[in-house]
Design an enzyme around this catalytic site. Structure first.
Site, PDB file in Angstrom:
ATOM      1  N   TYR A  81       0.837  -1.210   0.000  1.00  0.00           N
ATOM      2  CA  TYR A  81       0.000   0.000   0.000  1.00  0.00           C
ATOM      3  C   TYR A  81       0.868   1.256   0.000  1.00  0.00           C
ATOM      4  CZ  TYR A  81      -4.374   2.400   1.460  1.00  0.00           C
ATOM      5  OH  TYR A  81      -5.504   3.179   1.545  1.00  0.00           O
ATOM      6  N   TYR A  83      -6.653   6.275  -6.321  1.00  0.00           N
ATOM      7  CA  TYR A  83      -6.761   5.962  -4.903  1.00  0.00           C
ATOM      8  C   TYR A  83      -8.095   5.305  -4.608  1.00  0.00           C
ATOM      9  CZ  TYR A  83      -5.661   6.218   0.005  1.00  0.00           C
ATOM     10  OH  TYR A  83      -5.345   5.879   1.297  1.00  0.00           O
TER      11      TYR A  83
END
Lengths: 420, 140
Positions: free
Chosen positions: A297, A347
């Site tokens: 991430y 995102y």
């Protein structure tokens, strides 16, 4: 009482479930749509990808932070009759956790096939930080540790951890900038990526400072989009269009001690991956050395580095060397975020990196390589930019991938999949 | 006071002794009467031993900088703080134990290399309202 299985063993559900379909909307700024419309679109794409009819989906899950639309609306729009749904509060690292919960719901006999989605107008509606809808939130007593000092956003909350890592281990901004450089290379070969421009270390460290040590280009892109994936048992998984991505193990929202204020527990440059690794590798029956492609991430360049280090892909403190060595690059030993990730593709609080790894395991990453008469990608494994004759981002012969989900320094999740 | 435009915490029954001390310029911390450890932020149960015998003690108001960050972006910080950028947020290792988030006063945000992790700091309070004086820290 007799038992024929050891249900307490971590391996109990290993390899029994799979992801059969993935889908997303375009990654935009200014979708001009509701999160309901975006979510419906992403789920439809995941269903089309799997070749599964609405009548064979009976579970739905999502996560959000008061910025999405709940499952019953989307199920209604798609003609799906639900036997189970659950919409939970959560951001980063929820994707992996919800895949685990979907397995649990199926295992409990509540439903058979679950779609998990995340829908957000992360640029045009609810943005991270002190602007927009969140600016007027009142300050409660415990918020002395946040708003009273101007703290509202993720970068502010994480940056002290990043600074301490630099202090403890001599990590440099130039080393960490390589995360962005490499992800931008990957994104340049991803037609879906919001930012396709390749950048250099100098571009990153010369971009304006947002919150030291975070330069603008150390921070992810904010976008409007939805993503979806479909989980079912291995017994059913081979009835659909694609080679399933089989789930070897999952760990969900594992925390450091004193998670209400994670920084109270030292060392603060250690993140949740330190604890997750003991669960995920036990559950999956593999170790870091077996992982060929990671999805660490990247809300910020630093988050990828800290996680890779604490999961054991390198020694503690050597994350700066790891991310700047070229290992993470397409063509390297263990590429990371081959879609460009949050720094470049878009995102979605982590789900896009799982979708990417599912496609990697199929050998069908959606890059600029040609498609044959059967609709299959003919990958060239030339990772140069499209204009330079490259455009590929498929990892060759990838059998095992891992996603490293991040909520904040003290909380994370993980998912290990294998080629079906 | 009236011109204090930044967010002001709301004292509650658990944290009230801290705020009462703050008005007098004292750092009051909750300490477990059984395990003798100080914790922050105030809780009714000791996070270390689960005792409910919490007493309030006047702390030295001294600590060291554990780590810090420099806030440069107006759009990211909470309302009222936009005009303050750049400014320095930090975690303080309290002399009595545990850590406190704060904003550092008396440091140069444009010269972050001059801010020393491990450096000694002293608490001070700013009067945000009649009832709430907010703690800040400054290098000594």
């Amino acid at each position: 009482m007799t038992t024929d299985i050891d249900a307490t063993a971590g391996k109990y559900l290993r390899d029994k479930y799979a992801i059969i379909g993935v889908g997303e909307t375009t990654y935009t700024r200014g979708s001009g749509m509701t999160t309901r419309a975006l979510g419906t679109w992403a789920i439809k794409n995941a269903m089309d990808d799997a070749g599964i009819p609405a009548s064979e989906i009976d579970g739905m899950m999502s996560y959000s932070g008061n910025d999405s639309t709940a499952s019953p609306m989307l199920a209604g729009d798609l003609g799906i009759r639900l036997n189970f749904y659950m919409d939970v509060q959560g951001g980063g690292s929820s994707s992996e956790a919800l895949i685990g919960l979907a397995i649990g719901a199926i295992e409990a006999g509540m439903c058979e096939t679950v779609v998990v989605f995340r829908s957000m107008n992360g640029f045009s509606q609810v943005r991270i930080g002190g602007t927009g809808a969140r600016a007027s939130v009142p300050v409660g007593g415990d918020a002395l540790h946040a708003a009273a000092y101007g703290w509202f956003s993720a970068g502010q909350n994480f940056s002290p951890t990043f600074m301490r890592h630099m202090y403890d281990y001599g990590t440099t901004p130039e080393q960490v900038a390589m995360v962005k450089v490499i992800h931008s290379e990957h994104a340049s070969n991803n037609p879906k990526a919001y930012y396709k421009q390749r950048v250099t270390v100098e571009d990153v460290v010369n971009s304006r400072m947002i919150c030291k040590p975070l330069h603008l280009l150390d921070c992810c892109v904010e976008t409007d989009n939805a993503t979806a994936l479909i989980v079912t048992s291995v017994d059913k998984a081979y009835d659909y269009a694609n080679t399933p991505a089989r789930i070897l193990g999952v760990a969900g929202r594992v925390c450091k001690p004193r998670i209400d204020m994670h920084f109270q527990h030292g060392p603060i440059s250690t993140v949740a991956g330190h604890y997750i690794k003991d669960i995920i590798y036990r559950n999956a029956g593999v170790g870091p050395e077996d992982i060929q492609c990671t999805g660490a991430y990247d809300a910020f360049t630093f988050t990828s580095m800290l996680q890779l280090e604490d999961y054991g892909f390198c020694e503690k403190g050597e994350g700066g060397d790891y991310v700047s060595s070229g290992i993470m690059r397409l063509g390297g030993e263990r590429p990371n975020n081959t879609s460009g990730g949050h720094l470049c593709e878009g995102y979605t609080h982590g789900m896009n990196m799982i979708i990417e790894n599912v496609r990697q395991l199929r050998g069908q990453v959606d890059d600029y390589c040609p498609v044959d008469g059967n609709g299959n990608k003919q990958h060239t494994f030339n990772y140069a930019e499209p204009a330079a004759g490259g455009g590929c981002r498929q990892v060759p012969d990838v059998e095992i991938t891992q996603n490293l989900g991040w909520a904040m320094p003290g909380t994370g999740s993980s998912l290990i999949m294998r080629k079906g | 006071m009236a011109d204090y435009t930044k967010p002001i915490p709301s004292p509650d029954p658990v944290s009230q002794p801290f705020w009462d001390g703050a008005k007098e310029g004292k750092l009051m911390l909750p300490r477990c009467d059984d395990c003798n450890r100080v914790h922050w932020y105030p809780r009714v149960i000791c996070p270390f031993c689960h005792s409910m015998n919490i007493e309030w003690v006047e702390a030295t108001g001294r600590g060291t900088i554990h780590t810090f960050a420099v806030q440069h972006n107006k759009g990211l910080v909470a309302r009222g703080w936009g005009d303050e950028v750049p400014y320095v947020t930090a975690y303080i290792d309290l002399a009595e134990g545990d850590r406190m988030l704060t904003v550092l006063k008396g440091v140069d945000p444009n010269d972050p290399d001059s801010i020393q992790i491990g450096g000694a700091v002293q608490i001070e309070f700013e009067e945000a309202s009649d009832d709430v004086h907010i703690p800040f820290w400054r290098p000594v």
